[in-house]
Write an enzyme that holds these catalytic residues in place. Structure first.
Site, PDB file in Angstrom:
ATOM      1  N   HIS A  59      -3.558  -4.771  -5.184  1.00 36.39           N
ATOM      2  CA  HIS A  59      -4.326  -3.959  -4.214  1.00 36.39           C
ATOM      3  C   HIS A  59      -3.752  -4.128  -2.817  1.00 36.39           C
ATOM      4  CE1 HIS A  59      -8.112  -1.847  -2.952  1.00 36.39           C
ATOM      5  NE2 HIS A  59      -7.599  -2.244  -1.800  1.00 36.39           N
ATOM      6  N   HIS A  61      -2.231  -1.768   0.935  1.00 33.83           N
ATOM      7  CA  HIS A  61      -2.128  -0.500   1.684  1.00 33.83           C
ATOM      8  C   HIS A  61      -0.799  -0.499   2.425  1.00 33.83           C
ATOM      9  CE1 HIS A  61      -6.345   0.835   1.092  1.00 33.83           C
ATOM     10  NE2 HIS A  61      -6.507  -0.468   0.877  1.00 33.83           N
ATOM     11  N   GLN A 154      -8.970   8.226   1.794  1.00 34.55           N
ATOM     12  CA  GLN A 154      -9.605   7.296   2.732  1.00 34.55           C
ATOM     13  C   GLN A 154     -10.845   7.879   3.421  1.00 34.55           C
ATOM     14  OE1 GLN A 154      -8.489   3.829   4.508  1.00 34.55           O
ATOM     15  NE2 GLN A 154     -10.670   4.284   4.479  1.00 34.55           N
ATOM     16  N   HIS A 212     -11.717   2.044  -4.551  1.00 37.40           N
ATOM     17  CA  HIS A 212     -12.456   1.193  -3.637  1.00 37.40           C
ATOM     18  C   HIS A 212     -13.922   1.431  -3.984  1.00 37.40           C
ATOM     19  CE1 HIS A 212      -8.673   1.079  -1.523  1.00 37.40           C
ATOM     20  NE2 HIS A 212      -9.160   0.270  -0.601  1.00 37.40           N
ATOM     21  N   GLU A 215     -17.462  -1.329  -1.139  1.00 32.64           N
ATOM     22  CA  GLU A 215     -16.957  -2.278  -0.124  1.00 32.64           C
ATOM     23  C   GLU A 215     -17.950  -2.262   1.029  1.00 32.64           C
ATOM     24  OE1 GLU A 215     -13.047  -1.535   1.408  1.00 32.64           O
ATOM     25  OE2 GLU A 215     -12.928  -3.499   2.363  1.00 32.64           O
ATOM     26  N   ASP A 311      -4.510  -6.680  -0.051  1.00 31.20           N
ATOM     27  CA  ASP A 311      -5.186  -5.571   0.626  1.00 31.20           C
ATOM     28  C   ASP A 311      -4.470  -5.158   1.910  1.00 31.20           C
ATOM     29  OD1 ASP A 311      -7.047  -3.559   0.983  1.00 31.20           O
ATOM     30  OD2 ASP A 311      -8.720  -4.863   1.483  1.00 31.20           O
TER      31      ASP A 311
HETATM   32 FE   FE2 Z   1      -8.256  -1.590   0.168  1.00 31.56          FE
END
Ligand code: FE2
Length: 425
Positions: A59, A61, A154, A212, A215, A311
């Protein structure tokens, strides 16, 4: 004649004094002691150190990495300011800059023995600039890193105009996995609808799914329930992952006792991101402050495959990090209080074998027939590796040496000890 022979290695399963033979990029033998008559172009004496399959970050970005400070830093430290900051940065992004930062990060990763990364890539912008950039990075790093990309809306696949179309176009371009962010849709109902829609897209296209999911510190954020249900309904068992799932930390215990078997039965895996969850969650609390990480030991005990991700590294959400999955495991065991020996070993597995299951990596491991893609650590076993965030002495991919770091040994410069005084070093 073998290409590579490694002798006197310790293995993650606890065996010591092991030899590992490599031919044409694959492991051809794993044996205790010497392999008789084995001759190799190169022989490496592991000196009793731990030879592990390479690290995996399931995971990440990569479109945002190494952008820390652009155009400013996240003052509040919250997830929402991070998302807003990313929104400020996006219009100024250039493909070449994304590629350059991503390639720099991949160099760091290789040096740390991190040879497989699942990266989310934001599909909200209709230009799909970040998608094109990371597809190019995937092509460029293919000789040394398995980079798997997740189409990540996103701004919310339903909340943002053209969200569904943009995500589908990203998949058409070759992005591997279907992503989502149900807790960021406008309502719980929209969040659940997004999970259903995205799982159906994954089923139609035969793709893996990684959302996701929850979160949030909101105990009523229950999209993981919908994700598990849709996974079962569509026959996607073993092909779906829920990332973060931090709301589980705050959920009612009775509800969790019902939820855990649902997740386990659906074959949904879960990724916790300890470094990020410990810093982003609980920000609305005064004291006591919640940790916010999902219920890792309880999920594992229920039979759910749990992996850890990094992450973020130096981006709008997190200003730290160096691509070191042992640092991730180290934080994970602290936050989850997994301090038993079994618990610590499980945290090592969370950044190796469990993450390989999430990514559906073939030929991963230290058995005969697996790729010779491994890392020699300056540590004797999994526990010492995490304790020391051990030095990566050598990193190989398919039998090819990619990185080396010299063995480190501190030289003490202590003055002579007074009689009767012992230094506990
Ligand atoms: Fe993430």
């Amino acid at each position: 004649m073998l290409d590579l022979l490694i002798t006197n290695a310790s293995l993650p399963d606890g065996r010591t004094g092991m030899s590992v033979a490599v031919q044409a990029g694959r492991i051809t033998a794993v044996a205790e002691g010497a392999i008789s008559d084995a001759q190799a172009h190169e022989t490496v004496d592991a000196g009793g150190y731990l030879l592990s399959p390479h690290f995996i970050d399931p995971h990440f970005h990569m479109d945002a990495t190494l952008s820390y400070g652009l155009p400013r830093v996240n003052e509040s430290g919250t997830l929402l300011e991070g998302i807003a900051l990313w929104g400020e940065l996006k219009p100024t992004l250039l493909a070449d800059a994304i590629i350059e930062r991503a390639l720099t990060y991949c160099d760091w990763a290789v040096a740390k023995g991190l040879l497989a990364i699942r990266s989310h890539v934001d599909t909200s912008d209709p230009s799909l600039l970040a998608v094109d950039a990371l597809l190019e990075v995937k092509r460029l790093v293919a000789p040394y890193i398995d980079l798997q990309l997740v189409a990540f809306p996103q701004d919310g696949v339903l909340r943002s105009p053209g969200g569904v179309e943009n995500l589908k176009r990203a998949l058409d371009k070759g992005v591997d996995v279907v992503g989502g962010i149900p807790h960021f849709e406008r309502t719980m109902a929209d969040g659940a609808a997004s999970v259903k829609l995205l799982c159906e897209i994954a089923a139609e296209r035969g793709l893996l799914t990684d959302m996701h999911c929850d979160e949030s510190d909101d105990p009523l954020s229950r999209h993981i329930e919908t994700l598990a249900f849709e996974t079962q309904r569509l026959g996607l068992q073993g092909r779906v992952n829920g990332s973060h799932c931090t709301s589980m930390h705050s959920m009612d215990n009775y509800y969790v006792s019902k939820l855990l078997p649902l997740i386990a039965g659906s074959g949904v895996s879960v990724i916790a991101n300890p470094l990020i969850n410990i810093t982003l969650q609980g920000r609305h609390d005064t004291y006591p402050k919640r940790r916010g990480m999902t219920r890792v030991p309880e999920l594992m005990a229920a039979g759910v495959n749990v992996a850890f991700g990094h992450d973020c590294v130096m981006d709008p959400w997190y200003g730290m990090g160096s691509g070191d999955m042992l640092e991730v495991a180290h934080m994970g065991l602290h936050v989850a209080q997994m301090t038993s020996q079994t618990g610590i070993r499980a945290c090592f597995d969370a950044v190796t074998v469990n993450a390989a299951k999430v990514m559906h990596l073939d030929h991963y491991g230290l058995e005969v027939g697996c790729d010779a893609s491994f890392v020699l650590l300056q540590a004797r076993d999994k526990i010492e590796a995490i304790r020391l965030r051990a030095n990566r002495l050598k990193v190989w991919r398919k039998g090819v040496l990619l990185a080396e770091t010299p063995e480190v040994q501190a030289k003490l410069k202590l003055a002579e000890r007074p009689a009767g005084v012992r230094f506990l070093v």
